[in-house]
Design a protein around this motif. Structure first.
Motif, PDB file in Angstrom:
ATOM      1  N   TYR A  95       0.875  -1.618  -0.086  1.00 52.92           N
ATOM      2  CA  TYR A  95      -0.161  -0.090  -0.026  1.00 52.92           C
ATOM      3  C   TYR A  95       1.053   1.232   0.231  1.00 52.92           C
ATOM      4  O   TYR A  95       0.398   1.948  -1.142  1.00 52.92           O
ATOM      5  CB  TYR A  95      -1.236   0.262   1.025  1.00 52.92           C
ATOM      6  CG  TYR A  95      -1.482   1.510   1.269  1.00 52.92           C
ATOM      7  CD1 TYR A  95      -2.649   1.507   0.193  1.00 52.92           C
ATOM      8  CD2 TYR A  95      -1.180   2.429   2.349  1.00 52.92           C
ATOM      9  CE1 TYR A  95      -3.293   2.823   0.959  1.00 52.92           C
ATOM     10  CE2 TYR A  95      -2.189   3.395   2.329  1.00 52.92           C
ATOM     11  CZ  TYR A  95      -2.842   4.473   2.068  1.00 52.92           C
ATOM     12  OH  TYR A  95      -3.500   4.740   1.440  1.00 52.92           O
ATOM     13  N   TYR A  98       2.350   1.959  -3.084  1.00 53.37           N
ATOM     14  CA  TYR A  98       1.420   2.420  -4.494  1.00 53.37           C
ATOM     15  C   TYR A  98       1.387   3.570  -4.590  1.00 53.37           C
ATOM     16  O   TYR A  98       0.456   4.609  -5.270  1.00 53.37           O
ATOM     17  CB  TYR A  98       0.693   1.144  -4.489  1.00 53.37           C
ATOM     18  CG  TYR A  98       0.745   0.766  -5.532  1.00 53.37           C
ATOM     19  CD1 TYR A  98       0.931   0.413  -7.689  1.00 53.37           C
ATOM     20  CD2 TYR A  98       0.964  -0.275  -5.463  1.00 53.37           C
ATOM     21  CE1 TYR A  98       0.958  -0.555  -8.063  1.00 53.37           C
ATOM     22  CE2 TYR A  98       1.089  -2.162  -5.880  1.00 53.37           C
ATOM     23  CZ  TYR A  98       1.041  -1.793  -7.201  1.00 53.37           C
ATOM     24  OH  TYR A  98       1.331  -2.482  -8.515  1.00 53.37           O
ATOM     25  N   LEU A 149      -5.166  -4.623  -5.003  1.00 52.53           N
ATOM     26  CA  LEU A 149      -4.386  -3.277  -5.256  1.00 52.53           C
ATOM     27  C   LEU A 149      -3.907  -2.826  -5.810  1.00 52.53           C
ATOM     28  O   LEU A 149      -4.616  -1.335  -6.461  1.00 52.53           O
ATOM     29  CB  LEU A 149      -3.411  -3.707  -3.948  1.00 52.53           C
ATOM     30  CG  LEU A 149      -2.714  -1.978  -3.243  1.00 52.53           C
ATOM     31  CD1 LEU A 149      -4.334  -0.995  -2.170  1.00 52.53           C
ATOM     32  CD2 LEU A 149      -2.084  -1.654  -2.063  1.00 52.53           C
ATOM     33  N   TYR A 153      -5.342   0.642  -8.715  1.00 47.22           N
ATOM     34  CA  TYR A 153      -4.683   1.629  -8.383  1.00 47.22           C
ATOM     35  C   TYR A 153      -4.534   2.219 -10.078  1.00 47.22           C
ATOM     36  O   TYR A 153      -4.452   3.275 -10.402  1.00 47.22           O
ATOM     37  CB  TYR A 153      -2.888   2.067  -8.063  1.00 47.22           C
ATOM     38  CG  TYR A 153      -3.272   2.231  -6.509  1.00 47.22           C
ATOM     39  CD1 TYR A 153      -2.717   3.563  -6.226  1.00 47.22           C
ATOM     40  CD2 TYR A 153      -3.284   1.206  -5.233  1.00 47.22           C
ATOM     41  CE1 TYR A 153      -2.699   4.587  -5.339  1.00 47.22           C
ATOM     42  CE2 TYR A 153      -3.501   1.896  -4.480  1.00 47.22           C
ATOM     43  CZ  TYR A 153      -3.017   3.109  -3.929  1.00 47.22           C
ATOM     44  OH  TYR A 153      -3.641   3.576  -3.140  1.00 47.22           O
TER      45      TYR A 153
END
Length: 269
Positions: A95, A98, A149, A153
């Motif tokens: 996380y 990104y 994730l 993104y």
């Protein structure tokens, strides 16, 4: 031929086994290779930079990503184990990566996912990237999270990602399972190069495997990347058979693609 389409490339997990294997190879892909890991790991060459960072530290990751054009993300916990370290490095850490990429405008990431995202499919099956995840442990769960994730993104912020489900990348296969999962270091570099240079990457899931006669993974969904493996585990088959016993077909390690990971744990944090 390797085309330098990025001036400054970031390699995380540079002190790990695959990081060491790629360190010299990736210099052909960029003018400056920025190396990162959680602790110091040796001398720095003229065309290298080192930025040490704990992936769970958002500020450190922000500094690590600043000024790079693309990221090859190998960093994090790479084996099954207690959830605490996996949470910090592989879930919070990806996380943070990104978010840093979004803030700094980095638009392409090669994310080292794993075959353990699908480790509970059977070795008698051949699956494609369309098969739903079936993680074989907490490590596989963390890599499935990273894939989701990265998809978010891409959809929200346009950050292209290749999720490379690495099989078994070693100098040569260690056992019979690896005859199906083996990925040579040179093919790993060829795959990462294809991910960095293909005109349109989008959000792609690619199986990281060499041109092995026996395989459980159909890479046809990734033809647009242009990966063409040149190595094969087949040259090691006779030697592997000679030094390993006949498989016990009642053993989950032999039944499932994840091998020994399906029997690992539980672990106490």
């Amino acid at each position: 031929m390797t085309i330098k389409v990025h001036k400054k490339l970031l390699l995380t997990g540079a002190a790990g086994g695959l990081g060491k294997a790629l360190r010299e190879r990736l210099k052909a892909n960029c003018s400056v290779l920025r190396l990162s890991d959680v602790q110091a790991f040796g001398d720095v060459a003229a065309n290298e930079e080192v930025v040490l960072a704990d992936l769970a530290d958002a500020a450190a990751v922000h500094a690590m990503v600043q000024g790079v054009d693309a990221i090859v993300h190998l960093g994090g916990v790479s084996v099954e184990g207690p959830f605490g370290p996996i949470l910090q490095a592989n879930i919070l850490g990806v996380y943070n990566l990104y978010e840093a990429a979004r803030k700094h405008g980095v638009k392409r990431v090669v994310f080292a996912s794993s075959n353990h995202v699908t480790g509970y499919y059977r070795q008698s099956e051949t699956i494609s990237a369309d098969a739903p995840p079936r993680p074989d442990g907490l490590y596989g769960v963390s890599k499935a999270f990273g894939e989701d994730l990265s998809r978010f993104y891409f959809d929200r912020y346009g950050i292209e990602t290749a999720c490379v489900r690495i099989g078994s990348s070693f100098p040569e296969p260690k056992d019979r399972r690896m005859l199906a999962t083996w990925l040579s270091f040179d093919d790993l570099h060829r795959l990462i190069t294809a991910c960095l240079t293909t005109p349109v990457l989008g959000h792609s899931i690619v199986f990281g495997v060499s041109d092995n006669a026996v395989t459980w993974w159909d890479n046809s969904r990734a033809r647009h990347i242009g990966y063409a493996p040149k190595d094969s585990s087949d040259i090691f088959r006779e030697a592997v058979y000679a030094r390993t016993p006949e498989p016990d077909l009642t053993d989950p390690v032999v039944q499932f693609q994840g091998g020994g990971f399906v029997k690992a744990g539980p672990f106490a944090d």
